[in-house]
Write a protein that holds these residues in place. Structure first.
Motif, PDB file in Angstrom:
ATOM      1  N   ILE A 266       0.466  -1.463   0.494  1.00 37.35           N
ATOM      2  CA  ILE A 266       0.071   0.271   0.379  1.00 37.35           C
ATOM      3  C   ILE A 266       1.195   1.323   0.197  1.00 37.35           C
ATOM      4  O   ILE A 266       0.432   2.119  -0.470  1.00 37.35           O
ATOM      5  N   ARG A 267       1.913   1.490   0.884  1.00 39.26           N
ATOM      6  CA  ARG A 267       2.408   2.364   0.991  1.00 39.26           C
ATOM      7  C   ARG A 267       3.147   2.931  -0.720  1.00 39.26           C
ATOM      8  O   ARG A 267       3.996   3.628  -0.654  1.00 39.26           O
ATOM      9  N   GLU A 268       4.025   1.700  -0.971  1.00 41.79           N
ATOM     10  CA  GLU A 268       4.128   1.826  -2.160  1.00 41.79           C
ATOM     11  C   GLU A 268       4.291   1.930  -3.138  1.00 41.79           C
ATOM     12  O   GLU A 268       4.037   2.953  -4.074  1.00 41.79           O
ATOM     13  N   LYS A 269       2.118   1.571  -3.251  1.00 40.60           N
ATOM     14  CA  LYS A 269       1.414   2.179  -4.631  1.00 40.60           C
ATOM     15  C   LYS A 269       1.299   3.848  -4.343  1.00 40.60           C
ATOM     16  O   LYS A 269       0.441   4.026  -5.176  1.00 40.60           O
ATOM     17  N   THR A 270       0.529   4.103  -2.942  1.00 48.05           N
ATOM     18  CA  THR A 270       0.220   4.988  -2.792  1.00 48.05           C
ATOM     19  C   THR A 270       1.496   6.610  -1.875  1.00 48.05           C
ATOM     20  O   THR A 270       0.938   7.665  -2.344  1.00 48.05           O
ATOM     21  N   ASP A 271       2.642   6.050  -2.795  1.00 49.45           N
ATOM     22  CA  ASP A 271       3.218   6.860  -1.955  1.00 49.45           C
ATOM     23  C   ASP A 271       3.703   7.676  -3.087  1.00 49.45           C
ATOM     24  O   ASP A 271       4.632   6.866  -4.685  1.00 49.45           O
ATOM     25  N   TYR A 272       3.373   9.147  -3.591  1.00 50.86           N
ATOM     26  CA  TYR A 272       3.771  10.043  -4.505  1.00 50.86           C
ATOM     27  C   TYR A 272       4.976   9.741  -4.426  1.00 50.86           C
ATOM     28  O   TYR A 272       5.776  10.147  -5.748  1.00 50.86           O
ATOM     29  N   ALA A 273       6.332   9.959  -3.921  1.00 52.58           N
ATOM     30  CA  ALA A 273       7.551   9.533  -3.947  1.00 52.58           C
ATOM     31  C   ALA A 273       8.285   8.391  -5.167  1.00 52.58           C
ATOM     32  O   ALA A 273       8.948   8.784  -6.117  1.00 52.58           O
ATOM     33  N   ALA A 274       7.410   7.441  -5.143  1.00 52.80           N
ATOM     34  CA  ALA A 274       7.774   6.258  -5.887  1.00 52.80           C
ATOM     35  C   ALA A 274       7.118   6.883  -7.522  1.00 52.80           C
ATOM     36  O   ALA A 274       7.739   5.971  -8.504  1.00 52.80           O
ATOM     37  N   VAL A 275       6.186   7.699  -7.509  1.00 53.88           N
ATOM     38  CA  VAL A 275       5.545   8.170  -9.326  1.00 53.88           C
ATOM     39  C   VAL A 275       6.530   9.299  -9.580  1.00 53.88           C
ATOM     40  O   VAL A 275       7.020   9.032 -11.189  1.00 53.88           O
ATOM     41  N   GLY A 276       7.084  10.201  -8.709  1.00 54.52           N
ATOM     42  CA  GLY A 276       7.831  11.348  -8.708  1.00 54.52           C
ATOM     43  C   GLY A 276       6.893  12.539  -9.064  1.00 54.52           C
ATOM     44  O   GLY A 276       7.284  13.544  -8.974  1.00 54.52           O
ATOM     45  N   GLY A 277       6.150  12.644 -10.248  1.00 48.16           N
ATOM     46  CA  GLY A 277       5.107  13.598 -10.601  1.00 48.16           C
ATOM     47  C   GLY A 277       4.481  13.376 -12.040  1.00 48.16           C
ATOM     48  O   GLY A 277       3.925  12.136 -11.750  1.00 48.16           O
ATOM     49  N   SER A 278       3.856  14.230 -11.894  1.00 44.69           N
ATOM     50  CA  SER A 278       3.172  13.975 -13.462  1.00 44.69           C
ATOM     51  C   SER A 278       3.070  15.350 -14.709  1.00 44.69           C
ATOM     52  O   SER A 278       3.334  16.219 -14.303  1.00 44.69           O
ATOM     53  N   PRO A 279       2.297  14.526 -15.368  1.00 38.13           N
ATOM     54  CA  PRO A 279       3.476  15.554 -16.798  1.00 38.13           C
ATOM     55  C   PRO A 279       2.558  16.201 -17.003  1.00 38.13           C
ATOM     56  O   PRO A 279       1.717  15.798 -17.076  1.00 38.13           O
ATOM     57  N   LEU A 280       3.020  17.321 -17.759  1.00 44.94           N
ATOM     58  CA  LEU A 280       1.775  18.308 -17.792  1.00 44.94           C
ATOM     59  C   LEU A 280       2.451  17.713 -19.532  1.00 44.94           C
ATOM     60  O   LEU A 280       3.029  18.096 -20.205  1.00 44.94           O
ATOM     61  N   LEU A 281       1.096  17.686 -20.138  1.00 42.60           N
ATOM     62  CA  LEU A 281       1.371  17.473 -21.715  1.00 42.60           C
ATOM     63  C   LEU A 281       0.702  18.582 -22.943  1.00 42.60           C
ATOM     64  O   LEU A 281      -1.405  18.884 -22.124  1.00 42.60           O
ATOM     65  N   GLY A 282       0.393  18.583 -23.144  1.00 40.71           N
ATOM     66  CA  GLY A 282      -0.055  19.333 -24.913  1.00 40.71           C
ATOM     67  C   GLY A 282       0.975  20.199 -25.301  1.00 40.71           C
ATOM     68  O   GLY A 282       0.038  21.387 -26.081  1.00 40.71           O
ATOM     69  N   LEU A 283       1.844  20.445 -24.447  1.00 40.78           N
ATOM     70  CA  LEU A 283       2.437  21.983 -24.625  1.00 40.78           C
ATOM     71  C   LEU A 283       3.844  21.130 -25.813  1.00 40.78           C
ATOM     72  O   LEU A 283       3.948  19.885 -25.988  1.00 40.78           O
ATOM     73  N   ASN A 284       4.692  22.377 -25.868  1.00 39.89           N
ATOM     74  CA  ASN A 284       6.059  21.508 -27.359  1.00 39.89           C
ATOM     75  C   ASN A 284       7.504  21.546 -26.238  1.00 39.89           C
ATOM     76  O   ASN A 284       8.010  22.491 -26.005  1.00 39.89           O
ATOM     77  N   GLY A 285       7.322  20.457 -25.399  1.00 40.09           N
ATOM     78  CA  GLY A 285       7.568  20.633 -23.825  1.00 40.09           C
ATOM     79  C   GLY A 285       7.377  19.418 -23.270  1.00 40.09           C
ATOM     80  O   GLY A 285       5.985  20.444 -23.320  1.00 40.09           O
TER      81      GLY A 285
END
Lengths: 348, 348
Positions: A266-285
């Motif tokens: 549970i800790r592993e699946k819900t730990d934000y640090a394991a994912v790192g972040g969320s990409p902002l999509l739709g831009l030229n970068g």
């Protein structure tokens, strides 16, 4: 291939950002630019690995600063300098754990949208029983039109395919009922527009996306952000109730080792640090938006995610997908960023 | 004091409904009307307690039937007959585990709104670390205006005060940021309108409502319903991950008793059957909307909730509160139900 890291953004910047970059460095094919005040960065990295370079930026954007103010007034902020590195082709993606609104607005205004995309979206990886799914928009563009959910769907599919490794990913519309015709006026119109695409798999309810296999779930930013935070809140509530049930007496506590054991995944699946972040999509970068409270591990994983988006040509894949799926709708829109600036500045 | 129970509504009707009513009967000051097909009801209740009476209704509304069709075409459905008992003053509240949309639409059309209330709302009791809060609207009225959130707030306060026992309950607006000025256009306008009332406590984020003390949280139906189902989905996901971690081998499993122990309060706090249902507020009568999959325990608790709303004069309290807080806005609106019928029929 290079990644720019906003070393001054985040509750624990620059220390945790720099330490995260140092953890990531040996795992990367890319070069890393640590952007910020050189003397501050060097405090935590007296010896830089060969593939890490400091790029000086004299200013930093505060967590509570108004996004548009940050963009207009701090032309030498670590965020702005990192975004410019991407704009100039010196880096292909960036990572920021700073002010989310400022990171979104700066990315939008410096990079502009991919032709055919009107609004950027934050794509958040979410856990479920089947390897997870990506939810978007989880907070970049409030007050969109139903049409924009089609763009989010296309962007989300590109992410699921290129970064999550899903083959021919399906898209669900987050709704309050499964059947066609359910939901509010916005959801009904979005359903109609999404139905024109063969990858659309219909409505999904908030409960079922955590239970059934799904790849991409689209909704508007307010709903997406509430889902993200509700999920976080419920997971924390449950973990804290469980914690309270474990006796404080050390001897009795020893018998409770199975609790620690079952809570580990549970800790592993819900730990934000394991994912790192969320990409902002739709831009030229690509900008990986990390949690303000990111620690070194979260930053390391965000940098790895950034590299994966570059290595797998995510921006190009989105460009091609938009062209394929919405080509007939794209007029000569060379610059349509201005209309969304005001709303992006309101990002939470 | 009498409560009408829709004996034919729900996935496990009439058996679990009837059994739930029989469980509730000895705990009540009220009389119970079991509404439905008498021979079906008697199968599970060959001997009725003194305070339980069967009221015949020849039809039943299906779980997937269109709400407005059910209202128009099934004038002798158990739902309709139960609603009429309340309308005629023979009962003061009703309980239904059947089609939520049909229960909401029928309640609205038979009872009509309290003067000054434009849209009914479903108020869902939610758990947190401080005795819980009530979230509304969790699904009755899609596509409302920001003005209606003020009505929901007043209704929610009456519930928190009369049924949850909160003194001078505060109201938070569910939003995607804490500060004023956050959120989409709808949330910003709702904030402005709510700010005119001394009981308004500002924005709250989806994460914080599970952590901080709060009494009433308002939002529009789409968001509320998504919150409800996301919370349910995350809780189930966590419980199932934990369950999978417990070894199947019986001998090893014996050492895992602490897991069962720590999960007990979670099961209790998140079990829908412990709550029983969510009251539909804003009408001249109270309908407790129970989960379609309600078992006897859920029905028993829903009936107890119904009695609590009657005993504590919830409808009158809402009437008085609307009059006090919105009296200056109420014109001679004797019949304003028609405008909302179409949207109520779309309830999930």
């Amino acid at each position: 291939m290079s990644i720019a890291v906003d070393a001054m953004g985040g509750d624990h910047a620059p220390e945790q950002i720099v330490l995260g970059a140092l953890e990531a460095a040996p795992l990367l094919k890319s070069k890393l630019y640590l952007v910020g005040q050189p003397e501050e960065i060097r405090k935590f990295a007296p010896n830089l690995p060969a593939n890490v370079e400091i790029v000086a930026a004299s200013q930093a954007v505060g967590m509570e600063e108004k996004p548009l103010d940050a963009y207009r007034k701090k032309k030498d902020s670590s965020l702005m300098v990192a975004a410019r590195l991407v704009k100039e082709g010196k880096a292909q993606a960036m990572v920021s754990a700073g002010n989310t609104g400022a990171a979104s607005a700066t990315s939008l205004l410096v990079w502009r949208q991919i032709s055919g995309v009107h609004r950027p979206a934050i794509a958040s990886p979410m856990p479920n029983k089947h390897g997870g799914f990506v939810l978007l928009d989880s907070g970049a563009s409030p007050d969109v039109d139903p049409e924009h959910l089609v763009e989010f769907a296309i962007m989300g599919r590109a992410y699921a395919q290129q970064v999550m490794g899903r083959k021919n990913p399906k898209v669900h519309l987050l709704n309050i009922g499964e059947e066609e015709g359910k939901g509010n006026a916005f959801a009904k119109q979005a359903f109609k527009l999404l139905s024109k695409h063969e990858w659309f798999a219909g409505n999904i309810e908030g409960k079922d996306m955590f239970k059934e296999p799904c790849d991409v779930v689209v909704c508007e930013a307010f709903v997406g952000n509430v889902v993200l935070k509700t999920a976080e809140g419920v997971a924390e509530l449950m973990a804290s109730i469980i914690k309270e049930e474990v006796p404080t007496n050390k001897l009795i506590r020893a018998f409770y080792w199975p609790v620690k054991k079952v809570m580990k995944p549970i800790r592993e699946k819900t730990d934000y640090a394991a994912v790192g972040g969320s990409p902002l999509l739709g831009l030229n970068g690509i900008c990986i938006i990390s949690h303000g409270r990111s620690n070194a591990r979260a930053i390391k994983n965000a940098i790895l995610m950034a590299e994966a988006t570059v290595e797998n040509r995510l921006v190009n894949t989105i460009r091609e997908a938009v062209d394929r799926d919405l080509g007939h709708l794209i007029h000569s829109e060379s610059d349509h960023a201005s209309g969304v600036v005001e709303s992006v500045t309101e990002v939470p």
